[in-house]
Design an enzyme around this catalytic site. Structure first.
Site, PDB file in Angstrom:
ATOM      1  CG  ASP A 171      51.954  58.130  61.924  1.00 59.68           C
ATOM      2  OD1 ASP A 171      51.078  58.182  62.669  1.00 59.68           O
ATOM      3  OD2 ASP A 171      52.948  57.533  62.046  1.00 59.68           O
TER       4      ASP A 171
ATOM      5  CD  GLU B 299      46.521  51.379  67.681  1.00 59.57           C
ATOM      6  OE1 GLU B 299      47.101  51.659  68.724  1.00 59.57           O
ATOM      7  OE2 GLU B 299      46.989  51.942  66.599  1.00 59.57           O
TER       8      GLU B 299
END
Length: 258
Positions: free
Chosen positions: A57, A144
């Site tokens: 990623d 998050e």
């Protein structure tokens, strides 16, 4: 042998198959492509190197990428940062999106969630900037705790899950695939995300997900932020898919955007 070579712990092993979330075991001898780690963790017998399918990623911080070398190293997928909140587009997203496709690497986009915008607003921003393109990986919601000076609040678990579900529902309807949810250990436990209706991508850089997220099934495991991949300068996040190569092929058949 110098420290750099010691850090190049080669990964992606040929191993027996397994369904999502199962530990596939330790790597077999001589079964490694060209991936590595500049700060390897001692995984013991429950490490990611036994998984057959690995990916990256990325965001703007990876700079120029030689996608041909990335593909040749054994990388099977790439998730590319697209958007944050309701008003930020990663400046490298469109370029990476085109380049990864040109290298025939399956790729998808991920959205970094901010708690100062509603899930619906952020879904609209993602849809505005990410093509609905046949053959792309399902979208990802990266949720998050943020460290933003402009958005320092921490909503309650009920609000977190309500707004996350709004994003997942809207984006899922648009792309025909409900997004995967990426999250971290503290956020998962603080918000009791186990009851969120989602396929998970779990970060765990110092322990196998079965220990860190007991009982949770997952599709992807982000196991390091210090990965080494030919074609990318500096460190990059590395991730393992939960199953075998055959499982990966089946997952793609059901989860690619149509």
């Amino acid at each position: 042998m110098n420290k750099l070579l010691l850090g190049l712990v080669l990964v992606v092993a040929v191993a027996c198959g397994g369904g999502p979330g199962r530990d596939i075991g330790a790597p077999g001898p001589g079964a490694y492509p060209q991936l590595g780690d500049s700060a390897p963790h001692d995984w013991g017998g429950a490490h990611p190197y036994g998984h057959q399918v690995h990916g990256i990623d990325i965001s703007r911080w990876q700079g120029d990428i030689d996608w041909g070398r990335v593909r040749g190293s054994g990388i099977s997928f790439a998730y590319i940062k697209s958007t944050e909140g309701g008003d930020h587009l990663d400046p490298s997203f469109n370029r990476y999106w085109r380049e990864a496709a040109g290298a025939r690497i399956p790729r998808g986009a991920y959205h970094y969630y901010y708690f100062c915008r509603s899930g619906a607003e952020q879904a609209a921003w993602f849809i505005r900037n990410v093509p609905r393109e046949r053959g792309s990986l399902p979208p990802v919601l990266d949720i998050e705790w943020t460290h933003s000076k402009t958005c320092p609040g921490r909503p309650s678990p009920a609000v977190v899950k309500r707004e996350a579900n709004a994003f997942l529902d809207i984006v899922g309807r648009h792309y025909g695939q409900r997004p995967v949810v990426y999250t971290t250990v503290d956020f998962y436990h603080d918000n009791d995300l186990g009851d969120l209706r989602a396929e998970f991508w779990l970060r765990s850089v110092a322990g196998h997900p079965r220990r860190v997220y007991p009982g949770e099934r997952w599709a992807f495991w982000q196991y390091t932020g210090t990965g080494i991949v030919p074609g990318i300068s500096g460190n990059v996040d590395l991730n393992a898919f939960a199953g075998s190569r055959a499982d990966w092929s089946r997952w793609l058949q059901t989860r690619l955007t149509r």
